[in-house]
Each structure stands twice: as C-alpha cells, then as structure tokens.
Scaffold this motif. Sequence first.
Motif, PDB file in Angstrom:
ATOM      1  N   ASP A   5     -21.177  35.137   3.211  1.00  0.00           N
ATOM      2  CA  ASP A   5     -20.779  35.436   4.799  1.00  0.00           C
ATOM      3  C   ASP A   5     -22.150  34.800   5.562  1.00  0.00           C
ATOM      4  OD1 ASP A   5     -22.000  37.860   3.876  1.00  0.00           O
ATOM      5  OD2 ASP A   5     -22.454  37.487   5.977  1.00  0.00           O
ATOM      6  N   TYR A  49      -5.076  41.677   7.619  1.00  0.00           N
ATOM      7  CA  TYR A  49      -5.568  43.338   8.192  1.00  0.00           C
ATOM      8  C   TYR A  49      -4.242  43.992   8.882  1.00  0.00           C
ATOM      9  CZ  TYR A  49      -9.401  39.661   6.936  1.00  0.00           C
ATOM     10  OH  TYR A  49     -10.334  38.696   6.584  1.00  0.00           O
ATOM     11  N   THR A  61      -8.072  38.125  16.330  1.00  0.00           N
ATOM     12  CA  THR A  61      -7.815  36.592  16.201  1.00  0.00           C
ATOM     13  C   THR A  61      -8.410  36.481  17.100  1.00  0.00           C
ATOM     14  OG1 THR A  61      -5.176  38.295  16.368  1.00  0.00           O
ATOM     15  CG2 THR A  61      -5.467  35.651  16.621  1.00  0.00           C
ATOM     16  N   VAL A  64     -11.793  35.850  15.349  1.00  0.00           N
ATOM     17  CA  VAL A  64     -11.972  34.939  14.195  1.00  0.00           C
ATOM     18  C   VAL A  64     -11.311  33.245  14.689  1.00  0.00           C
ATOM     19  CG1 VAL A  64     -10.438  34.411  11.961  1.00  0.00           C
ATOM     20  CG2 VAL A  64     -10.601  36.740  12.938  1.00  0.00           C
ATOM     21  N   ILE A  77      -3.513  31.380  11.812  1.00  0.00           N
ATOM     22  CA  ILE A  77      -3.244  33.479  12.079  1.00  0.00           C
ATOM     23  C   ILE A  77      -1.888  33.439  12.314  1.00  0.00           C
ATOM     24  CG2 ILE A  77      -4.675  34.729  13.107  1.00  0.00           C
ATOM     25  CD1 ILE A  77      -6.894  32.809  13.859  1.00  0.00           C
ATOM     26  N   VAL A  86      -4.479  36.408   8.016  1.00  0.00           N
ATOM     27  CA  VAL A  86      -5.406  34.873   8.414  1.00  0.00           C
ATOM     28  C   VAL A  86      -5.503  34.007   6.717  1.00  0.00           C
ATOM     29  CG1 VAL A  86      -8.058  34.293   8.426  1.00  0.00           C
ATOM     30  CG2 VAL A  86      -6.272  36.652   9.265  1.00  0.00           C
ATOM     31  N   TRP A  88      -6.848  30.322   5.326  1.00  0.00           N
ATOM     32  CA  TRP A  88      -8.052  29.398   5.118  1.00  0.00           C
ATOM     33  C   TRP A  88      -7.609  28.168   4.206  1.00  0.00           C
ATOM     34  CZ3 TRP A  88     -11.069  29.398   9.243  1.00  0.00           C
ATOM     35  CH2 TRP A  88     -12.027  29.858   9.516  1.00  0.00           C
ATOM     36  N   MET A 103     -15.805  30.364   5.042  1.00  0.00           N
ATOM     37  CA  MET A 103     -14.961  31.654   6.277  1.00  0.00           C
ATOM     38  C   MET A 103     -14.082  32.886   6.155  1.00  0.00           C
ATOM     39  SD  MET A 103     -16.050  29.287   8.959  1.00  0.00           S
ATOM     40  CE  MET A 103     -15.111  30.067  10.062  1.00  0.00           C
ATOM     41  N   LYS A 106     -16.729  35.634   5.974  1.00  0.00           N
ATOM     42  CA  LYS A 106     -17.064  35.380   7.635  1.00  0.00           C
ATOM     43  C   LYS A 106     -16.348  36.697   7.955  1.00  0.00           C
ATOM     44  CE  LYS A 106     -20.235  31.680   8.363  1.00  0.00           C
ATOM     45  NZ  LYS A 106     -20.947  32.139   8.779  1.00  0.00           N
ATOM     46  N   THR A 107     -14.992  36.058   8.001  1.00  0.00           N
ATOM     47  CA  THR A 107     -13.828  37.073   9.125  1.00  0.00           C
ATOM     48  C   THR A 107     -13.383  38.502   8.290  1.00  0.00           C
ATOM     49  OG1 THR A 107     -12.125  34.756   8.337  1.00  0.00           O
ATOM     50  CG2 THR A 107     -11.036  36.591   9.027  1.00  0.00           C
ATOM     51  N   ASP A 108     -13.941  38.106   7.000  1.00  0.00           N
ATOM     52  CA  ASP A 108     -14.018  40.035   6.557  1.00  0.00           C
ATOM     53  C   ASP A 108     -15.569  40.599   7.181  1.00  0.00           C
ATOM     54  OD1 ASP A 108     -12.146  39.899   4.656  1.00  0.00           O
ATOM     55  OD2 ASP A 108     -13.587  39.972   2.839  1.00  0.00           O
ATOM     56  N   VAL A 110     -15.978  39.601  10.455  1.00  0.00           N
ATOM     57  CA  VAL A 110     -15.444  40.633  12.104  1.00  0.00           C
ATOM     58  C   VAL A 110     -14.933  41.561  12.138  1.00  0.00           C
ATOM     59  CG1 VAL A 110     -14.130  39.255  13.615  1.00  0.00           C
ATOM     60  CG2 VAL A 110     -15.429  37.685  12.408  1.00  0.00           C
TER      61      VAL A 110
END
Length: 113
Positions: A5, A49, A61, A64, A77, A86, A88, A103, A106-108, A110
């Motif tokens: 991340d 999620y 959303t 992200v 999304i 989500v 990717w 990504m 990084k989403t986790d 967020v």
Amino acid sequence: MAQLDQERCEACHADAPKVSDDELKELMREIPDWTPVTNDGVMMLQREYKFKNFKQALAFTNRVGEIAEEEKHHPEITTEWGKVTVTWWTHSINGLHKNDFIMAAKTDKVVDA
Ligand SMILES: C[C@H](O)[C@H](O)[C@H]1CNC2=NC(N)=NC(=O)C2=N1
C-alpha cells in the motif's frame, strides 16, 4: 519488502508484463480479502465492502476515486445500498499488473481510515 500500500503505480503500457502465476500467489498473501476473478478471459481482482447505508458506501466510493486519480489507475466500482464492489485490472494489458495489487492494498487502507 516495501508494504504494497506504500508503493506507487507505474505508468501502464501495452507491453508491460502481466503478473506470473508465482507472483500472483505471492501478492495475494498481501491482499487476502481479494479474489482473483476472470471476466471474458481477463483476470481481475475483486472485493465487496459492506456499509451501514448508501451514504457511507458513496463516501467510500469517492475516496477510492481520489486514490485512483492520484495514481492514474482506475477501478470499476459498483455502489449499492450498503455495498461497494471494487474491481481492479489493467486495461492496457487486459490482465493483472502489479499496479492492481498496489491499488487493492491502498483500497483496503481507505476503508480502515
Ligand atoms: C493515460 C492513462 O494514465 C492510462 O490510460 C491509464 C488510466 N487508468 C488506467 N486504469 C487501469 N485500471 N488500467 C489502465 O490501463 C489505465 N490506463
């Protein structure tokens, strides 16, 4: 090894390498809540999620969306009441690049924030 991340996405090129099967196994250990899925022959990473309502799902959303713009790497999304899905993958190579794992991590982050 740097935490996924914390890494930055590289520019996507059509000749960039897809992750190998061994790399996939290794990288999945860092994002255990994600599932590799195949859509029309294209490998992708997907996670759902859950939220208490639509407003929270929409706020997530948008966050992200912000990290996607920062990294110039963009997800699919789907935002519903209480749920955001989500997905990717790297359009330019029709598959998974290390960027997608970065990504996903990084989403986790967020959602933890
Ligand atoms: C020029 C621009 O950076 C590219 O078109 C980026 C935009 N975002 C992208 N996002 C994803 N997921 N895959 C890509 O190949 C891609 N390409």
